[in-house]
Design a protein around this motif. Sequence first.
Motif, short mmCIF file in Angstrom:
data_model
loop_
_atom_site.label_atom_id
_atom_site.label_comp_id
_atom_site.label_asym_id
_atom_site.label_seq_id
_atom_site.Cartn_x
_atom_site.Cartn_y
_atom_site.Cartn_z
N GLY A 145 -57.88 -40.67 -1.99
CA GLY A 145 -57.01 -39.50 -1.82
C GLY A 145 -57.24 -38.85 -0.47
O GLY A 145 -58.35 -38.93 0.10
N ASP A 146 -56.22 -38.17 0.02
CA ASP A 146 -56.13 -37.64 1.39
C ASP A 146 -57.50 -37.29 2.02
O ASP A 146 -58.17 -36.35 1.58
N ILE A 147 -57.84 -38.03 3.06
CA ILE A 147 -59.11 -37.79 3.77
C ILE A 147 -58.91 -36.58 4.68
O ILE A 147 -58.07 -36.60 5.58
N GLY A 174 -54.49 -41.00 5.27
CA GLY A 174 -55.24 -40.43 6.38
C GLY A 174 -54.49 -39.36 7.15
O GLY A 174 -54.89 -39.01 8.26
N GLU A 175 -53.44 -38.81 6.56
CA GLU A 175 -52.60 -37.89 7.36
C GLU A 175 -53.26 -36.54 7.63
O GLU A 175 -52.76 -35.76 8.43
N ASN A 176 -54.40 -36.26 6.96
CA ASN A 176 -55.14 -35.02 7.21
C ASN A 176 -56.48 -35.28 7.88
O ASN A 176 -57.34 -34.39 7.94
N GLY A 194 -48.03 -39.22 5.84
CA GLY A 194 -47.25 -38.24 5.08
C GLY A 194 -46.60 -37.25 6.02
O GLY A 194 -46.30 -37.58 7.18
N ASN A 195 -46.43 -36.02 5.56
CA ASN A 195 -45.71 -35.01 6.33
C ASN A 195 -46.45 -34.59 7.60
O ASN A 195 -45.86 -33.98 8.48
N HIS A 196 -47.76 -34.94 7.70
CA HIS A 196 -48.50 -34.63 8.93
C HIS A 196 -48.67 -35.84 9.84
O HIS A 196 -49.42 -35.77 10.82
N SER A 197 -48.00 -36.93 9.53
CA SER A 197 -48.16 -38.13 10.37
C SER A 197 -47.79 -37.85 11.82
O SER A 197 -48.36 -38.43 12.74
N PHE A 207 -46.82 -42.40 -2.72
CA PHE A 207 -45.70 -41.45 -2.68
C PHE A 207 -46.27 -40.07 -2.35
O PHE A 207 -46.90 -39.43 -3.20
N HIS A 208 -46.04 -39.65 -1.10
CA HIS A 208 -46.62 -38.42 -0.59
C HIS A 208 -45.63 -37.29 -0.87
O HIS A 208 -44.63 -37.13 -0.16
N ALA A 209 -45.88 -36.52 -1.91
CA ALA A 209 -44.86 -35.58 -2.38
C ALA A 209 -45.51 -34.36 -3.01
O ALA A 209 -46.64 -34.41 -3.49
N THR A 265 -49.79 -38.65 -3.60
CA THR A 265 -50.72 -37.98 -2.68
C THR A 265 -50.07 -36.68 -2.21
O THR A 265 -48.94 -36.39 -2.58
N HIS A 266 -50.80 -35.89 -1.45
CA HIS A 266 -50.33 -34.69 -0.75
C HIS A 266 -50.83 -33.37 -1.32
O HIS A 266 -51.12 -32.45 -0.56
N THR A 267 -50.96 -33.23 -2.65
CA THR A 267 -51.32 -31.89 -3.16
C THR A 267 -52.82 -31.60 -3.00
O THR A 267 -53.22 -30.45 -3.10
FE LIG Z 1 -49.41 -33.95 3.10
#
Ligand SMILES: [Fe+2]
Length: 265
Positions: A7-9, A38-40, A66-69, A151-153, A176-178
Amino acid sequence: MRLLFIGDIFGTAGRRICADRLPALLSERRIDVCIANGENAAGGRGLTGNLVKKLRKYGVQIVTGGNHSFSIPDNAFQFMEQPMVLRPHNYPPGNIGKGVTLFPLPDRRQLGVVNLQGRTFLHESLDCPFRTGLEAVEVLRRQTSCILVDFHAEATSEKAALARFLDGKVSAVIGTHTHVQTADERILEGGTAFITDAGMTGPEDSVIGMRHDQVIRRFLLQTYVPLEPSKKGAMLNAVVIDIDDATGHSRSIERIFERILFSHE
Ligand SMILES: [Fe+2]
């Protein structure tokens, strides 16, 4: 094949937790392929080519986004051309990078990976993740029946719906994402492993990774307050998925939530 999905690193802490724990985890769990969101990884927002190199050294073979790519404004995004670095597939054509890849394993096995981003409460103008996701999956299925979707949502409903939409066509849909791990991991009727959110690997004592005093101020004042990654607590969140190579159906999905003894200094 056995997959570890991390999960999001999140930030320096998330990367150091991976450095400390991943090598042992990969051998304890007999992992064939390690995938991480790895978007964070860069200070909580974004990713860089240097950090991709570091994550690879720790044992991550495929890095999803994800949204921070695209969040680091002066970033050189050429690293996204690497075959095993993904950003969401449903961004408009013309953006650098891609959201689909095929990872080669021994014995001519292959794992397809698709990275998608949700639209609900997140980025409403993206292409439809359902239609673009299905198209990508149908192309991959000509090569392999073993396919993982990150699925980054934001919305649990959107993630549950996409998992059901792709049930039987992919091996796993991992949300992922939350940054909050959910306790709903299961194998759906058609053989697809699903969890609404794999969680976060980073500072546990935080508001989804950031210092809680700053986030609280932002909510109270309703104005911009700079946010910094928390330096309290440490956890590794992940799932292990066991896939039947012949059918692409998942046999099991197991959640990992480890609190790590860790010094932030
Ligand atoms: Fe995100």
